[in-house]
Write a protein that holds these residues in place. Sequence first.
Motif, PDB file in Angstrom:
ATOM      1  N   LEU A  82      -3.128  -6.157   5.435  1.00 56.47           N
ATOM      2  CA  LEU A  82      -3.406  -4.737   5.658  1.00 56.47           C
ATOM      3  C   LEU A  82      -2.334  -3.878   4.998  1.00 56.47           C
ATOM      4  CD1 LEU A  82      -4.521  -4.530   9.413  1.00 56.47           C
ATOM      5  CD2 LEU A  82      -5.910  -4.059   7.394  1.00 56.47           C
ATOM      6  N   GLY A  83      -1.066  -4.308   5.143  1.00 53.85           N
ATOM      7  CA  GLY A  83       0.031  -3.571   4.534  1.00 53.85           C
ATOM      8  C   GLY A  83      -0.096  -3.537   3.021  1.00 53.85           C
ATOM      9  N   ARG A  84      -0.436  -4.670   2.444  1.00 49.22           N
ATOM     10  CA  ARG A  84      -0.540  -4.741   0.979  1.00 49.22           C
ATOM     11  C   ARG A  84      -1.669  -3.846   0.474  1.00 49.22           C
ATOM     12  NH1 ARG A  84      -3.020  -8.415  -2.383  1.00 49.22           N
ATOM     13  NH2 ARG A  84      -3.444  -9.960  -0.768  1.00 49.22           N
ATOM     14  N   MET A  85      -2.798  -3.867   1.188  1.00 51.49           N
ATOM     15  CA  MET A  85      -3.924  -3.011   0.775  1.00 51.49           C
ATOM     16  C   MET A  85      -3.561  -1.527   0.912  1.00 51.49           C
ATOM     17  SD  MET A  85      -6.405  -4.848  -0.267  1.00 51.49           S
ATOM     18  CE  MET A  85      -5.151  -5.933  -0.904  1.00 51.49           C
ATOM     19  N   ALA A  86      -2.964  -1.183   2.058  1.00 59.26           N
ATOM     20  CA  ALA A  86      -2.597   0.225   2.286  1.00 59.26           C
ATOM     21  C   ALA A  86      -1.558   0.676   1.268  1.00 59.26           C
ATOM     22  CB  ALA A  86      -2.065   0.401   3.710  1.00 59.26           C
ATOM     23  N   ASP A  87      -0.628  -0.187   0.966  1.00 57.28           N
ATOM     24  CA  ASP A  87       0.403   0.157  -0.015  1.00 57.28           C
ATOM     25  C   ASP A  87      -0.230   0.367  -1.401  1.00 57.28           C
ATOM     26  OD1 ASP A  87       3.195   0.566  -0.594  1.00 57.28           O
ATOM     27  OD2 ASP A  87       3.081  -1.293  -1.762  1.00 57.28           O
ATOM     28  N   GLY A  88      -1.244  -0.438  -1.702  1.00 54.91           N
ATOM     29  CA  GLY A  88      -1.928  -0.273  -2.991  1.00 54.91           C
ATOM     30  C   GLY A  88      -2.604   1.090  -3.094  1.00 54.91           C
ATOM     31  N   VAL A  89      -3.251   1.507  -1.994  1.00 54.56           N
ATOM     32  CA  VAL A  89      -3.913   2.822  -2.004  1.00 54.56           C
ATOM     33  C   VAL A  89      -2.857   3.913  -2.145  1.00 54.56           C
ATOM     34  CG1 VAL A  89      -5.332   4.435  -0.694  1.00 54.56           C
ATOM     35  CG2 VAL A  89      -5.855   1.988  -0.644  1.00 54.56           C
ATOM     36  N   ARG A  90      -1.768   3.773  -1.366  1.00 52.32           N
ATOM     37  CA  ARG A  90      -0.697   4.782  -1.461  1.00 52.32           C
ATOM     38  C   ARG A  90      -0.170   4.880  -2.885  1.00 52.32           C
ATOM     39  NH1 ARG A  90       4.430   5.705  -1.977  1.00 52.32           N
ATOM     40  NH2 ARG A  90       4.820   3.542  -2.492  1.00 52.32           N
ATOM     41  N   ARG A  91       0.045   3.743  -3.536  1.00 50.00           N
ATOM     42  CA  ARG A  91       0.580   3.763  -4.914  1.00 50.00           C
ATOM     43  C   ARG A  91      -0.420   4.370  -5.888  1.00 50.00           C
ATOM     44  NH1 ARG A  91       5.284   0.927  -5.510  1.00 50.00           N
ATOM     45  NH2 ARG A  91       5.878  -0.199  -3.626  1.00 50.00           N
ATOM     46  N   ARG A  92      -1.699   4.147  -5.631  1.00 52.06           N
ATOM     47  CA  ARG A  92      -2.695   4.749  -6.515  1.00 52.06           C
ATOM     48  C   ARG A  92      -2.691   6.276  -6.375  1.00 52.06           C
ATOM     49  NH1 ARG A  92      -7.367   2.413  -4.676  1.00 52.06           N
ATOM     50  NH2 ARG A  92      -8.187   4.330  -3.811  1.00 52.06           N
ATOM     51  N   LYS A  93      -2.529   6.740  -5.132  1.00 50.22           N
ATOM     52  CA  LYS A  93      -2.530   8.190  -4.898  1.00 50.22           C
ATOM     53  C   LYS A  93      -1.195   8.833  -5.246  1.00 50.22           C
ATOM     54  CE  LYS A  93      -6.023   8.325  -1.229  1.00 50.22           C
ATOM     55  NZ  LYS A  93      -6.864   9.483  -1.562  1.00 50.22           N
TER      56      LYS A  93
END
Length: 407
Positions: free
Chosen positions: A33-44
Amino acid sequence: MNLSEFEQRIAGGGRLTADEALELYRNAPTYWLGRMADGVRRRKHPDNTVTYIIDRNVNYTNVCVARCNFCAFYREVGHSEGYVLGFDEISRKIEETRALGGIQLLLQGGHNPDLPIAWYEDLFRTVKQRFPDFKLHALSPPEVIHLSRTSKLAVPEVIARLIAAGLDSIPGGGAEILVDRVRKQLNCYTKASADEWLDVMRHAHRAGLRTTATMMYGTVETDEERLEHMLRLRDLQDETGGFTAFITWSYQPEHTERGGREATGIEYLRTLAIARLVLDNFDNLQASWVTQGGKVGQLSLAFGANDMGSVMIEENVVRAAGAAYFMDDVEIVRNVEDAGYVAKRRNMHYDILGDPFFRSHDVERMLELSTAREAGDTSVPAELMNYPARSAAGKKQRSQPPTSPVS
Ligand code: SF4
């Protein structure tokens, strides 16, 4: 559960359904979950920046008729510890805040029946006359509804009058969980139903205000109801685009009527991460280090948060319920940089204002949190006498001489 299928969808900006979000929230590994959320944050936020704001959290009154059973802050009408801050007291707090690089007040308070809408308008005008550039991020939706009821004005009219007096934006407090079953159990349904809370935000966005959104979890709600809350926010954001940020925190149980236990740090990080995945139309998620402490707050930056909220100059509500975490400008920046990010100051609209304030100004370290008032200070501001009270206790108080100088 096919995680790789979700990975592809999330990486491509695809939207999660309620059932999918529930499945992930309950069963996906925390690291995933952390890795996915971090990916979205980095994209934004591809520039590696973590933002924060210097403002002051001021609670103008602790007198409240709502009686939410999760709240340790309020005092009933007529209680000896009830207070209303004076315009001069609030102005002094603004001067202190500006000296620390602060640019706005987060101004919220109880539902005090003895403060008519004219008191708020006069307060806002006073602030804007004295500090024209200073911003007022003020009055959560239930406070707006309270004013609508006491003034017998429709919510859009209350918002219009507050904007005319100087309101700049609305904080997302009082949302708790936007499901009426939960709100009835928390005794916060009458202050604002889920629809009423959302409707205030809808009207605020239509009036051109930006607002934040919050969620307090960890009382009586189910996992499904946490996600229903997020989905209702996502729907309104699709409709108006008016939310700047989402902030979630766990219920703080000490000294409350409800009592109970606080959710753990892992539950916080999982909730934050699933919020980042569900709220795909929110740009900013704040780390709630005020309730989780600095260390979990720092970890939040790896679980979807891109913002450290506010430095804490003053805090009354969370501290009343047992949490008194505290970070000034220097400490927030230390945590951000230690996690590998670049710290930048922002305003409520998330416009970047610059580098950390202490790097270019000679400011004293803050060593402790301020409170609304010194303990034992029961003074009554002189200007209160200018406004009619509704409660018997308020009428009696206003028939007596004020106990602070006229401003
Ligand atoms: S949470 Fe707000 S509305 Fe509820 S009792 Fe506390 S001060 Fe009043």
